[in-house]
Structure formats: structure tokens, C-alpha cells
Scaffold this motif. Structure first.
Motif, PDB file in Angstrom:
ATOM      1  N   LEU A  38      14.161 -57.141  17.296  1.00 46.49           N
ATOM      2  CA  LEU A  38      13.180 -56.459  18.140  1.00 46.49           C
ATOM      3  C   LEU A  38      11.765 -56.959  17.875  1.00 46.49           C
ATOM      4  N   LYS A  39      11.471 -57.265  16.627  1.00 47.22           N
ATOM      5  CA  LYS A  39      10.128 -57.764  16.290  1.00 47.22           C
ATOM      6  C   LYS A  39       9.911 -59.145  16.910  1.00 47.22           C
ATOM      7  N   MET A  40      10.932 -59.978  16.945  1.00 44.13           N
ATOM      8  CA  MET A  40      10.790 -61.332  17.462  1.00 44.13           C
ATOM      9  C   MET A  40      10.815 -61.375  18.988  1.00 44.13           C
ATOM     10  N   HIS A  41      11.343 -60.338  19.637  1.00 44.31           N
ATOM     11  CA  HIS A  41      11.461 -60.339  21.108  1.00 44.31           C
ATOM     12  C   HIS A  41      10.582 -59.290  21.756  1.00 44.31           C
ATOM     13  N   LYS A  42       9.410 -59.066  21.188  1.00 46.24           N
ATOM     14  CA  LYS A  42       8.462 -58.104  21.780  1.00 46.24           C
ATOM     15  C   LYS A  42       7.857 -58.681  23.031  1.00 46.24           C
TER      16      LYS A  42
END
Length: 140
Positions: A136-140
Motif C-alpha cells: 500500500l505504501k508503494m502504490h499510493k
């Protein structure tokens, strides 16, 4: 004092598949303990009776079982791992203390000790690189 962001950077730089496997196994262990507490209510009832008579025993049984099931699932997939572990901490500390205040059971003591040590580790380590949090952090 290290911030969460600094801890995450360190954990992502030092991530290994075995640590992620340990996190998954820890989550599955907590999940199965929660299921055991629901399916075998006498087991947790007997544990709580050895420490004394609680007025809100059913509330404690429901809190422990649901915290283990939901928290174990979240730890297993790596979603809000630190928050999930913090919710587990009072339960694990009480499980460890119950061995000293009631009849000492080596098996329960080893399980509670290992779970508490893993919880403390994952509070600092976090969910790692192979988790929902990282995705989730990488695909914000």
C-alpha cells in the motif's frame, strides 16, 4: 528515539523471507489460539478461574479471542502490524503472568514467552517488505 519512518526504512533495508515467514507463523499461531478460545470456552474459563474470580469473565474471553483472531490475521498478512501487535501485548503479558500467579504450566509459559518476544520484535521491526503495508505504501 527512532521514529516509525526510520524503523520502516531500516526494516525494509534488512528484510528477509525467513523473518516474513516468522511473522506469518506468528499471525497464524495467534489466529489459531483465538479459534481455540472460541471453540473450547472451558479452556480459557479454567485459565481465568485459576487466577481468581473475575466479574467480567465473558467480556475478557470475547476480547481475547477476537483480538487474537483479528490481530493474528492482520499480522499474518502484514496489515497494520505494529498496531495489531500493540493490541496483543496486554494479552501476552497477562498470559505470562498467569503462569506465575496460578499453577505453573511449562508449555503455556514457553508459548507465552515466545509470543511476547516475537511481539516485542515486531513492534520494532514492523511488517517488513513482503506485506500489505509495504504494498500500500508503494502504490499510493
Amino acid at each position: 528515539m527512532a521514529t516509525i519512518r526510520e524503523l520502516n526504512k531500516w526494516a525494509n533495508a534488512h528484510t528477509y523471507y525467513p523473518l516474513d515467514l516468522v511473522r506469518v507463523i506468528f499471525g497464524v499461531f495467534l489466529f489459531l489460539k483465538g479459534v481455540t478460545f472460541i471453540t473450547e470456552t472451558n479452556y480459557l474459563h479454567d485459565i481465568l478461574n485459576t487466577a481468581g474470580n473475575f466479574g467480567s469473565e465473558m467480556l475478557i474471553i470475547h476480547y481475547v479471542s477476537m483480538a487474537h483472531i483479528v490481530g493474528g490475521t492482520m499480522i499474518c498478512i502484514g496489515f497494520l502490524t505494529r498496531w495489531s501487535v500493540w493490541v496483543q501485548m496486554p494479552i501476552l503479558i497477562c498470559a505470562l503472568l498467569l503462569n506465575f500467579f496460578s499453577e505453573f504450566n511449562t508449555s503455556n509459559f514457553v508459548q507465552a514467552s515466545a509470543a511476547l518476544l516475537l511481539a516485542i520484535f515486531f513492534v520494532f521491526y514492523g511488517s517488513g517488505k513482503h506485506s500489505v503495508d509495504y504494498y500500500l505504501k508503494m502504490h499510493k
